[in-house]
Write a protein that holds these residues in place. Sequence first.
Motif, mmCIF file in Angstrom:
data_model
loop_
_atom_site.group_PDB
_atom_site.id
_atom_site.type_symbol
_atom_site.label_atom_id
_atom_site.label_comp_id
_atom_site.label_asym_id
_atom_site.label_seq_id
_atom_site.Cartn_x
_atom_site.Cartn_y
_atom_site.Cartn_z
ATOM 1 N N MET A 1 0.837 -1.183 0.000
ATOM 2 C CA MET A 1 0.000 0.000 0.000
ATOM 3 C C MET A 1 0.882 1.247 0.000
ATOM 4 N N ARG A 2 0.484 2.228 -0.759
ATOM 5 C CA ARG A 2 1.237 3.479 -0.859
ATOM 6 C C ARG A 2 0.963 4.374 0.346
ATOM 7 N N ASN A 3 1.976 5.123 0.740
ATOM 8 C CA ASN A 3 1.881 6.076 1.837
ATOM 9 C C ASN A 3 1.361 7.404 1.295
ATOM 10 N N LEU A 4 0.436 8.045 2.015
ATOM 11 C CA LEU A 4 -0.120 9.338 1.611
ATOM 12 C C LEU A 4 0.227 10.390 2.650
ATOM 13 N N THR A 5 0.910 11.452 2.207
ATOM 14 C CA THR A 5 1.354 12.536 3.089
ATOM 15 C C THR A 5 0.698 13.848 2.687
ATOM 16 N N PHE A 6 0.200 14.568 3.699
ATOM 17 C CA PHE A 6 -0.289 15.933 3.507
ATOM 18 C C PHE A 6 0.834 16.850 3.972
ATOM 19 N N ALA A 7 1.455 17.554 3.031
ATOM 20 C CA ALA A 7 2.594 18.427 3.320
ATOM 21 C C ALA A 7 2.299 19.821 2.785
ATOM 22 N N MET A 8 2.364 20.812 3.663
ATOM 23 C CA MET A 8 2.104 22.192 3.254
ATOM 24 C C MET A 8 2.844 23.152 4.180
ATOM 25 N N GLY A 119 5.428 4.583 -5.786
ATOM 26 C CA GLY A 119 6.043 5.275 -4.667
ATOM 27 C C GLY A 119 5.037 6.038 -3.837
ATOM 28 N N SER A 120 5.560 6.762 -2.881
ATOM 29 C CA SER A 120 4.719 7.523 -1.952
ATOM 30 C C SER A 120 3.922 8.593 -2.692
ATOM 31 N N MET A 121 2.828 9.001 -2.067
ATOM 32 C CA MET A 121 1.960 10.026 -2.639
ATOM 33 C C MET A 121 1.895 11.224 -1.691
ATOM 34 N N ASP A 122 1.861 12.406 -2.275
ATOM 35 C CA ASP A 122 1.620 13.638 -1.531
ATOM 36 C C ASP A 122 0.258 14.172 -1.941
ATOM 37 N N ILE A 123 -0.439 14.784 -1.001
ATOM 38 C CA ILE A 123 -1.725 15.399 -1.288
ATOM 39 C C ILE A 123 -1.638 16.863 -0.898
ATOM 40 N N GLY A 124 -2.185 17.734 -1.725
ATOM 41 C CA GLY A 124 -2.162 19.163 -1.446
ATOM 42 C C GLY A 124 -3.467 19.805 -1.874
ATOM 43 N N GLY A 125 -3.806 20.856 -1.180
ATOM 44 C CA GLY A 125 -5.058 21.542 -1.424
ATOM 45 C C GLY A 125 -5.985 21.286 -0.253
ATOM 46 N N ALA A 126 -6.496 22.335 0.330
ATOM 47 C CA ALA A 126 -7.258 22.231 1.577
ATOM 48 C C ALA A 126 -8.505 21.371 1.449
ATOM 49 N N ARG A 134 -10.839 13.268 6.640
ATOM 50 C CA ARG A 134 -12.097 12.753 7.212
ATOM 51 C C ARG A 134 -12.279 11.268 6.914
ATOM 52 N N ALA A 135 -11.735 10.797 5.790
ATOM 53 C CA ALA A 135 -11.853 9.386 5.413
ATOM 54 C C ALA A 135 -10.756 8.522 6.038
ATOM 55 N N GLY A 136 -9.846 9.144 6.786
ATOM 56 C CA GLY A 136 -8.772 8.392 7.429
ATOM 57 C C GLY A 136 -7.702 7.902 6.466
ATOM 58 N N LEU A 137 -7.489 8.605 5.373
ATOM 59 C CA LEU A 137 -6.548 8.159 4.347
ATOM 60 C C LEU A 137 -5.145 8.741 4.487
ATOM 61 N N ILE A 138 -4.965 9.766 5.322
ATOM 62 C CA ILE A 138 -3.655 10.406 5.466
ATOM 63 C C ILE A 138 -2.785 9.558 6.404
ATOM 64 N N ASP A 139 -1.611 9.185 5.929
ATOM 65 C CA ASP A 139 -0.666 8.392 6.726
ATOM 66 C C ASP A 139 0.356 9.266 7.443
ATOM 67 N N GLU A 140 0.623 10.435 6.882
ATOM 68 C CA GLU A 140 1.662 11.302 7.445
ATOM 69 C C GLU A 140 1.299 12.768 7.194
ATOM 70 N N TYR A 141 1.680 13.599 8.157
ATOM 71 C CA TYR A 141 1.517 15.045 8.035
ATOM 72 C C TYR A 141 2.903 15.665 8.103
ATOM 73 N N ALA A 142 3.263 16.466 7.120
ATOM 74 C CA ALA A 142 4.523 17.211 7.125
ATOM 75 C C ALA A 142 4.134 18.681 7.204
ATOM 76 N N ILE A 143 4.289 19.257 8.375
ATOM 77 C CA ILE A 143 3.829 20.618 8.651
ATOM 78 C C ILE A 143 5.048 21.527 8.713
ATOM 79 N N VAL A 144 5.092 22.493 7.794
ATOM 80 C CA VAL A 144 6.199 23.442 7.733
ATOM 81 C C VAL A 144 5.667 24.766 8.280
ATOM 82 N N SER A 145 5.925 25.008 9.578
ATOM 83 C CA SER A 145 5.351 26.163 10.278
ATOM 84 C C SER A 145 6.223 27.392 10.130
ATOM 85 N N HIS A 146 5.623 28.452 9.626
ATOM 86 C CA HIS A 146 6.299 29.738 9.460
ATOM 87 C C HIS A 146 5.930 30.639 10.638
#
Length: 187
Positions: A1-8, A119-126, A134-146
């Motif tokens: 299974m592919r990993n899904l990351t929300f990175a923003m 390979g791994s997948m990234d998701i972007g867009g609010a 909400r569907a529980g599909l995100i495996d990782e969060y990469a949060i770049v805090s400014h």
Amino acid sequence: MRNLTFAMNLSVDGYIAAPGDDLGWSVPSDELFQWWSDRVAATGLALYGRKLWETMSSHWPTADQQPGATPAQIDYARRWRNMPKVVFSSTTRTVDWNTRLASGDAVSEITRLKAGDGGSMDIGGATLAAAAMRAGLIDEYAIVSHPVLVGGGTPFFTALDNGVDLSLLETRTFPGGIVLTRYETRR
């Protein structure tokens, strides 16, 4: 299974864009820009919502041909064009640059893509990321805090029906007080 990351990029008060879709507060240092570029190079498939796609596709396809483009910008533009992408939209009609369009149910399509090879997948867009959260599909969060408070705009996180437990994977500090925190979803 592919990993899904929300990175923003994210303001300290939790927004990925300030009011009016202003992103001027999130200009990266050279080191952070290189981190994003390396991330694009390592991504097997990027999933974009319509608004983020419009932002990215209005600049990066030809950014390497602009006067004064830095070597890092040239490299990023080439990586971005070559990276396989899926745009989720019911209003967009055409896409280019190694991209395909998905206009059906986003959660079903993301679930199908996660179950596939690659390979791994990234998701972007609010909006798109909110549906995946909400569907529980995100495996990782990469949060770049400014280090900025923008006071409103487009939030990074959406309201959830249930809490999500996370485990810290990494922290890293970039110039200008920018902090990366990566979390893995505990299942």
